[in-house]
Design a protein around this motif. Structure first.
Motif, PDB file in Angstrom:
ATOM      1  N   PRO A 172       0.802  -1.233   0.000  1.00  0.00           N
ATOM      2  CA  PRO A 172       0.000   0.000   0.000  1.00  0.00           C
ATOM      3  C   PRO A 172       0.834   1.283   0.000  1.00  0.00           C
ATOM      4  N   ASP A 173       2.031   1.228   0.579  1.00  0.00           N
ATOM      5  CA  ASP A 173       2.907   2.405   0.634  1.00  0.00           C
ATOM      6  C   ASP A 173       3.785   2.407  -0.610  1.00  0.00           C
ATOM      7  N   ILE A 174       3.363   3.150  -1.616  1.00  0.00           N
ATOM      8  CA  ILE A 174       4.061   3.102  -2.900  1.00  0.00           C
ATOM      9  C   ILE A 174       5.473   3.666  -2.805  1.00  0.00           C
ATOM     10  N   GLU A 175       5.691   4.668  -1.968  1.00  0.00           N
ATOM     11  CA  GLU A 175       7.025   5.249  -1.850  1.00  0.00           C
ATOM     12  C   GLU A 175       7.997   4.262  -1.194  1.00  0.00           C
ATOM     13  N   LYS A 176       7.496   3.529  -0.227  1.00  0.00           N
ATOM     14  CA  LYS A 176       8.323   2.502   0.419  1.00  0.00           C
ATOM     15  C   LYS A 176       8.687   1.414  -0.598  1.00  0.00           C
ATOM     16  N   HIS A 177       7.730   1.076  -1.444  1.00  0.00           N
ATOM     17  CA  HIS A 177       7.983   0.049  -2.449  1.00  0.00           C
ATOM     18  C   HIS A 177       8.989   0.550  -3.485  1.00  0.00           C
ATOM     19  N   LYS A 178       8.876   1.795  -3.876  1.00  0.00           N
ATOM     20  CA  LYS A 178       9.841   2.370  -4.822  1.00  0.00           C
ATOM     21  C   LYS A 178      11.254   2.337  -4.234  1.00  0.00           C
ATOM     22  N   ALA A 179      11.354   2.675  -2.955  1.00  0.00           N
ATOM     23  CA  ALA A 179      12.672   2.673  -2.298  1.00  0.00           C
ATOM     24  C   ALA A 179      13.260   1.265  -2.284  1.00  0.00           C
ATOM     25  N   ARG A 180      12.400   0.245  -2.098  1.00  0.00           N
ATOM     26  CA  ARG A 180      12.879  -1.134  -2.094  1.00  0.00           C
ATOM     27  C   ARG A 180      13.416  -1.510  -3.471  1.00  0.00           C
ATOM     28  N   TRP A 181      12.694  -1.132  -4.519  1.00  0.00           N
ATOM     29  CA  TRP A 181      13.150  -1.410  -5.876  1.00  0.00           C
ATOM     30  C   TRP A 181      14.501  -0.737  -6.153  1.00  0.00           C
ATOM     31  N   LYS A 182      14.626   0.512  -5.725  1.00  0.00           N
ATOM     32  CA  LYS A 182      15.884   1.226  -5.943  1.00  0.00           C
ATOM     33  C   LYS A 182      17.040   0.516  -5.248  1.00  0.00           C
ATOM     34  N   ALA A 183      16.802   0.100  -3.999  1.00  0.00           N
ATOM     35  CA  ALA A 183      17.869  -0.518  -3.218  1.00  0.00           C
ATOM     36  C   ALA A 183      18.243  -1.904  -3.733  1.00  0.00           C
ATOM     37  N   HIS A 184      17.232  -2.701  -4.079  1.00  0.00           N
ATOM     38  CA  HIS A 184      17.491  -4.097  -4.444  1.00  0.00           C
ATOM     39  C   HIS A 184      17.838  -4.291  -5.913  1.00  0.00           C
ATOM     40  N   LEU A 185      17.320  -3.421  -6.762  1.00  0.00           N
ATOM     41  CA  LEU A 185      17.530  -3.590  -8.200  1.00  0.00           C
ATOM     42  C   LEU A 185      18.499  -2.576  -8.790  1.00  0.00           C
ATOM     43  N   GLY A 186      18.917  -1.614  -7.974  1.00  0.00           N
ATOM     44  CA  GLY A 186      19.866  -0.610  -8.454  1.00  0.00           C
ATOM     45  C   GLY A 186      19.290   0.305  -9.513  1.00  0.00           C
ATOM     46  N   LEU A 187      17.990   0.632  -9.408  1.00  0.00           N
ATOM     47  CA  LEU A 187      17.333   1.465 -10.416  1.00  0.00           C
ATOM     48  C   LEU A 187      17.395   2.934 -10.026  1.00  0.00           C
ATOM     49  N   THR A 188      17.330   3.795 -11.035  1.00  0.00           N
ATOM     50  CA  THR A 188      17.249   5.236 -10.792  1.00  0.00           C
ATOM     51  C   THR A 188      15.800   5.614 -10.497  1.00  0.00           C
ATOM     52  N   ASP A 189      15.597   6.847 -10.031  1.00  0.00           N
ATOM     53  CA  ASP A 189      14.229   7.323  -9.770  1.00  0.00           C
ATOM     54  C   ASP A 189      13.382   7.249 -11.030  1.00  0.00           C
ATOM     55  N   GLU A 190      13.959   7.623 -12.159  1.00  0.00           N
ATOM     56  CA  GLU A 190      13.216   7.605 -13.414  1.00  0.00           C
ATOM     57  C   GLU A 190      12.842   6.184 -13.821  1.00  0.00           C
ATOM     58  N   GLU A 191      13.766   5.258 -13.613  1.00  0.00           N
ATOM     59  CA  GLU A 191      13.488   3.864 -13.971  1.00  0.00           C
ATOM     60  C   GLU A 191      12.412   3.264 -13.057  1.00  0.00           C
ATOM     61  N   VAL A 192      12.458   3.620 -11.785  1.00  0.00           N
ATOM     62  CA  VAL A 192      11.447   3.128 -10.843  1.00  0.00           C
ATOM     63  C   VAL A 192      10.075   3.687 -11.217  1.00  0.00           C
ATOM     64  N   ASP A 193       9.999   4.973 -11.517  1.00  0.00           N
ATOM     65  CA  ASP A 193       8.725   5.587 -11.899  1.00  0.00           C
ATOM     66  C   ASP A 193       8.160   4.937 -13.158  1.00  0.00           C
ATOM     67  N   ALA A 194       9.036   4.640 -14.112  1.00  0.00           N
ATOM     68  CA  ALA A 194       8.586   4.000 -15.356  1.00  0.00           C
ATOM     69  C   ALA A 194       8.074   2.585 -15.071  1.00  0.00           C
ATOM     70  N   ARG A 195       8.737   1.895 -14.162  1.00  0.00           N
ATOM     71  CA  ARG A 195       8.326   0.525 -13.817  1.00  0.00           C
ATOM     72  C   ARG A 195       6.958   0.533 -13.120  1.00  0.00           C
ATOM     73  N   VAL A 196       6.750   1.475 -12.218  1.00  0.00           N
ATOM     74  CA  VAL A 196       5.463   1.596 -11.537  1.00  0.00           C
ATOM     75  C   VAL A 196       4.360   1.939 -12.534  1.00  0.00           C
ATOM     76  N   ALA A 197       4.633   2.887 -13.413  1.00  0.00           N
ATOM     77  CA  ALA A 197       3.629   3.297 -14.411  1.00  0.00           C
ATOM     78  C   ALA A 197       3.257   2.125 -15.315  1.00  0.00           C
TER      79      ALA A 197
END
Length: 376
Positions: A172-197
Motif C-alpha cells: 500500500p505504501d508506494i514510496e516505500k515500495h519504490k525505495a525497495r526497488w531502488k535498493a534491491h535492483l539498483g534502479l534510478t528514480d526515473e526507472e522506478v517511476d517508469a516501472r510503476v507506471a
C-alpha cells in the motif's frame, strides 16, 4: 498393514483423549482404550498438517541467485523438510505471470520444477502428499496462455488470484515500495517511476479480464479459488464476484472481517504470528486471531512456522483450546480446499498423524505417519 499407537494424548476435533489409536489399510479404524502398541509415552498425537500455501520448493530449486539445482532433487529435499515438521499434505505454490525478478518463476523454470515434482511423485520418492496451488497474477498480459499450459497438470488442486501492483494490497505504501526497488535492483528514480507506471497500466488493462478467466477455469475444473492480499472492502466484493471462498493473507482487519462475514475461510501466514507481525507492515495475524477472524494458517515461507503457530494459539494471550488451535493447521485448511478425507483424528479418515512432544514450550515433532505408514 495394521498399526496401534498407545499411551498418546490424542487431539480430536473437540477434546484431548489419553488413549490408543488403531490404524489399518491407511485409515483410522478407532480410538480405543490403552493397550499394546507403539508407545507415545504421553506425547500428543495430532492430525498431519495441511499447508495450502508454501513457497519453500522454489528455495531449493534456486538456493542462490543464478544457481539452479536439479528439480527432482529439490522436490525431495523440500518434501523432507515439510515432513520433518509435521506437514503431510503440501500445496506447492507456484506463480503464473509473475513479474518478479525471482528466477524460479520464469516459465521455463516453472516447467522444470513441475516436471521434477511429478517425477519424484511418480517414483514414490516423496513422503508427503503434494498438490499444486497456482497463484495467478491478474495484471499479466500472458496469464491466460500460461494457465492453459500449467493448470491442466494432474496435481493442480487450488487457484488464487493475486495483484502485486505497487500502491495497494500487499504494497500500500508506494514510496516505500519504490525505495525497495531502488535498493534491491539498483534502479534510478526515473526507472522506478517508469516501472510503476507500466505495472499500473497493465493492471488497468488486464486485471478485470484475467479475473474472469481464472473464475471460469476454476469452475470448469472444480478447483477451490482463493483471493490473495485483500486490502479494501471492494477487494472482498471482487473476490466474492468470482466465487472465491478463501481469503488468503488479508492485509487489513477490515478485509478479514468482511471475508469472515461472507463465510470465506480466512488464512494467515504462520510466520506473521511467530514474528509478531507482517514483514510488509500489514495486518497482524495476532490481531486477526484475537478478533475471532482467523480460520487457518499456511506456512508461506517457513514450513516449521505452522506447528509453532498452532501451539502458540493455545497459550496466553490467545488461550485457544488445543483442538481449536490444531484445527487451524489441519481440518480447517483441508476443508477449505475440499480435502474431506484428512485433517481430523476420526474413524474412517486417512491415517496422517504426527507425534508431538512439547519441551520448554516448543512443539517438537518425534514421528510422522502418512496413510498409516511411518515416514519420519
Amino acid at each position: 498393514m495394521e498399526t496401534r499407537i498407545s499411551n498418546a494424548k490424542i487431539v480430536t476435533p473437540t477434546s484431548i483423549i489419553e488413549s490408543s489409536l488403531a490404524v489399518a489399510e491407511g485409515k483410522i479404524q478407532a480410538i480405543e482404550p490403552n493397550g499394546a502398541g507403539v508407545d507415545f509415552d504421553g506425547d500428543y498425537l495430532i492430525p498431519g498438517l495441511v499447508d495450502i500455501h508454501t513457497d519453500n520448493l522454489e528455495k531449493h530449486f534456486y538456493p542462490r541467485p543464478g544457481v539452479d539445482w536439479d528439480a527432482q532433487s529439490a522436490a525431495i529435499i523440500h518434501d523432507g523438510q515439510c515432513v520433518s515438521v509435521g506437514i503431510t499434505t503440501v500445496f506447492d505454490s507456484l506463480s503464473i505471470g509473475s513479474w518478479s525478478d525471482n528466477e524460479a518463476r520464469y516459465l521455463e523454470n516453472i516447467l522444470k520444477l513441475v516436471e521434477g515434482l511429478e517425477a519424484a511423485d511418480n517414483e514414490k520418492q516423496l513422503r508427503g502428499s503434494h498438490l499444486l496451488h497456482w497463484r495467478c497474477e491478474t495484471s499479466s498480459p500472458v496469464l491466460e496462455d500460461l494457465m492453459s499450459k500449467l493448470v491442466p497438470h494432474r496435481l493442480t488442486h487450488l487457484l488464487s488470484v493475486m495483484d502485486h501492483t505497487p500502491g495497494q494490497r500487499q504494497y500500500p505504501d508506494i514510496e516505500k515500495h519504490k525505495a525497495r526497488w531502488k535498493a534491491h535492483l539498483g534502479l534510478t528514480d526515473e526507472e522506478v517511476d517508469a516501472r510503476v507506471a507500466n505495472a499500473q497500466e497493465k493492471q488497468a488493462k488486464y486485471t478485470p479480464m484475467n479475473r474472469s478467466v481464472v473464475d471460469k477455469v476454476a469452475k470448469e475444473r472444480k478447483l477451490a479459488l482463493a483471493s490473495h492480499d485483500d486490502q479494501l472492502p471492494e477487494h472482498i466484493h471482487d473476490a466474492l464476484a468470482i466465487n472465491a471462498t478463501i481469503a488468503e493473507f488479508p492485509t487489513t482487519l477490515e478485509a478479514a472481517r468482511l471475508a469472515k462475514d461472507n463465510n470465506m475461510t480466512v488464512v494467515m501466514g504462520a510466520p506473521n504470528l511467530m514474528r509478531g507481525g507482517s514483514y510488509s507492515g500489514n495486518a497482524s495475524a495476532a490481531d486477526i486471531a484475537e478478533e475471532g477472524l482467523l480460520d487457518a494458517f499456511a506456512s508461506d515461507y517457513v514450513p516449521r512456522s505452522m506447528i509453532e503457530a498452532a501451539f502458540r494459539l493455545s497459550k496466553a494471550p490467545f488461550s485457544w483450546s488445543l483442538p481449536e488451535a490444531i484445527a487451524t493447521v489441519t481440518s480447517n485448511p483441508a476443508e477449505s480446499v475440499g480435502l474431506s478425507d484428512r485433517g481430523r483424528i476420526e474413524e474412517g479418515k486417512r491415517a496422517d498423524f504426527v507425534r508431538v512432544k512439547v519441551k520448554d514450550g516448543r512443539p517438537l515433532v518425534r514421528g510422522v505417519w502418512v496413510s498409516g505408514e511411518r515416514v519420519g
